[in-house]
Design a protein around this motif. Structure first.
Motif, mmCIF file in Angstrom:
data_model
loop_
_atom_site.group_PDB
_atom_site.id
_atom_site.type_symbol
_atom_site.label_atom_id
_atom_site.label_comp_id
_atom_site.label_asym_id
_atom_site.label_seq_id
_atom_site.Cartn_x
_atom_site.Cartn_y
_atom_site.Cartn_z
ATOM 1 N N ASN A 275 0.784 -1.240 0.000
ATOM 2 C CA ASN A 275 0.000 0.000 0.000
ATOM 3 C C ASN A 275 0.811 1.282 0.000
ATOM 4 O O ASN A 275 0.375 2.296 -0.518
ATOM 5 N N SER A 276 2.003 1.220 0.605
ATOM 6 C CA SER A 276 2.773 2.459 0.715
ATOM 7 C C SER A 276 3.577 2.754 -0.548
ATOM 8 O O SER A 276 4.101 3.853 -0.712
ATOM 9 N N ASP B 100 4.181 3.145 -4.778
ATOM 10 C CA ASP B 100 3.408 3.666 -5.908
ATOM 11 C C ASP B 100 3.139 2.536 -6.918
ATOM 12 O O ASP B 100 3.457 1.373 -6.677
ATOM 13 N N ASP C 78 9.565 3.282 -14.194
ATOM 14 C CA ASP C 78 8.472 4.162 -14.616
ATOM 15 C C ASP C 78 8.140 3.954 -16.094
ATOM 16 O O ASP C 78 6.969 3.925 -16.484
ATOM 17 N N ASP D 100 -2.445 9.654 -11.515
ATOM 18 C CA ASP D 100 -1.226 10.016 -10.812
ATOM 19 C C ASP D 100 -0.560 8.756 -10.254
ATOM 20 O O ASP D 100 -0.709 8.434 -9.079
ATOM 21 N N GLY E 97 2.220 8.091 -9.309
ATOM 22 C CA GLY E 97 3.252 8.271 -8.303
ATOM 23 C C GLY E 97 2.718 8.230 -6.874
ATOM 24 O O GLY E 97 3.471 8.242 -5.915
ATOM 25 N N ARG E 98 1.390 8.166 -6.748
ATOM 26 C CA ARG E 98 0.793 8.115 -5.404
ATOM 27 C C ARG E 98 0.888 6.703 -4.838
ATOM 28 O O ARG E 98 0.871 5.732 -5.595
ATOM 29 N N PRO E 99 0.925 6.574 -3.502
ATOM 30 C CA PRO E 99 0.863 5.232 -2.921
ATOM 31 C C PRO E 99 -0.433 4.556 -3.375
ATOM 32 O O PRO E 99 -1.474 5.217 -3.466
ATOM 33 N N ASN F 166 -4.154 4.816 -2.043
ATOM 34 C CA ASN F 166 -5.121 5.856 -2.429
ATOM 35 C C ASN F 166 -5.908 5.531 -3.689
ATOM 36 O O ASN F 166 -6.758 6.307 -4.099
ATOM 37 N N LEU F 167 -5.607 4.409 -4.311
ATOM 38 C CA LEU F 167 -6.306 4.104 -5.559
ATOM 39 C C LEU F 167 -7.661 3.454 -5.287
ATOM 40 O O LEU F 167 -7.900 2.896 -4.220
ATOM 41 N N ARG G 211 -6.714 -0.683 -8.291
ATOM 42 C CA ARG G 211 -5.863 -1.649 -7.586
ATOM 43 C C ARG G 211 -5.878 -2.995 -8.308
ATOM 44 O O ARG G 211 -4.856 -3.645 -8.461
#
Ligand SMILES: Nc1ncnc2c1ncn2[C@@H]1O[C@H](COP(=O)(O)OP(=O)(O)O)[C@@H](O)[C@H]1O
Ligand SMILES: [Mg+2]
Length: 256
Positions: free
Chosen positions: A96-97, A99, A127, A143, A145-147, A150-151, A156
């Motif tokens: 989860n933490s 990206d 990337d 985005d 690049g977010r953990p 947050n998706l 996911r």
């Protein structure tokens, strides 16, 4: 060599017991290359146990597995991975933490620098390959690049599928309840993703409770009951009522 329709995976008489409980009681199934097979059955029918046997997480006690006509032993997820079999589990097991790229490469990050214990992952390559994988699967994550905590559920699911595809599910991709616990729009996207993979010729086994989704994506439906595959039917030959009958045992099974 690798034409569609060629027999890819054969499971023969798999047995698995937990103490006195026989979770698999002679389960047999054949999957041909390029096919999408839905595995259905009531709770406790043995679907997850069958998947775990193919994935090497919990090998069967007895029975045979043949891949492209060769007897194989799948004792660990590593064995399965090396044979080109990848499984996306219901609980997804994402970090989860991290990206999106971190999850797509989890544990297999390409390194830029490696000096003894000191290593630096090549985030540029990660990337770039992540963007390529998402593009290929037509997954849009605004985005990345977010953990991933947050998706959304659908995103996911897409990341988990992306990871398996990048690792190379060159023979078989198994999806365990890919549309469970998703909203309507997300379900549409995940089914779209499955369609994209199907168009690419990916062979898939999809465990699902949702017969509507099963009818939308599968070529064949394999019905499990009490540890056996009691019927394998062409999706286009049956109705939902037929499949429910097979699941609950109102209709006797027949393996096509
Ligand atoms: N690790 C385990 N220990 C004991 N019993 C288990 C275990 N895994 C599955 N079972 C039992 O095996 C049977 C088949 O379970 P499962 O394969 O999870 O079914 P399904 O996925 O079709 O719901 C069930 O009766 C279940 O309780
Ligand atoms: Mg299950």
């Amino acid at each position: 060599m690798t034409e569609n329709g060629q027999l890819l995976l054969e499971l023969r008489n798999l047995e698995k017991s937990f103490g006195g409980l026989r979770a698999l009681q002679g389960a047999s199934l054949e999957i041909a290359q390029g096919q999408t097979v839905a595995l259905v059955g009531d709770n406790g029918a043995g679907k997850s146990t069958l998947v775990k046997a193919i994935a090497g997480i919990q090998p069967a006690d007895s029975g045979q597995i043949r891949l492209r006509g060769q007897d194989v032993t799948i004792s660990s997820p590593k064995d399965a991975g090396e044979m080109g079999i990848e499984v996306v589990y219901q609980d997804l097991a994402l970090a989860n933490s991290l990206d999106v790229a971190g999850n797509i490469f989890l544990g297999e990050e390409p390194l830029k620098v490696k000096l003894g214990w000191f290593s630096v992952p090549d985030t540029k390559q990660m990337d770039a390959e992540t963007a390529e994988t998402l593009e290929r699967l037509r997954i849009r994550i605004p985005d990345p690049g977010r953990p991933v905590a947050n998706l959304s559920g659908g995103q996911r699911q897409a990341v988990a599928i992306g990871r398996s595809i990048r690792k190379g599910a060159r023979e078989l991709l198994v999806l365990d309840e890919p549309t469970a616990a998703l909203g309507v729009e997300e379900v549409r996207k995940v089914l779209g993703l499955i369609g994209t993979l199907k168009d690419e010729g990916q062979t898939m086994m999809i465990v699902s409770h949702d017969l509507e989704h099963v009818f939308m994506v599968s070529d064949l439906i394999a019905v499990m009951r009490q540890g056996r595959v009691v019927a394998t039917v062409k999706t286009s030959d049956v109705t939902k009522t037929d499949v429910v009958g097979l699941i609950v045992g109102d209709i006797e099974g027949a393996v096509a």
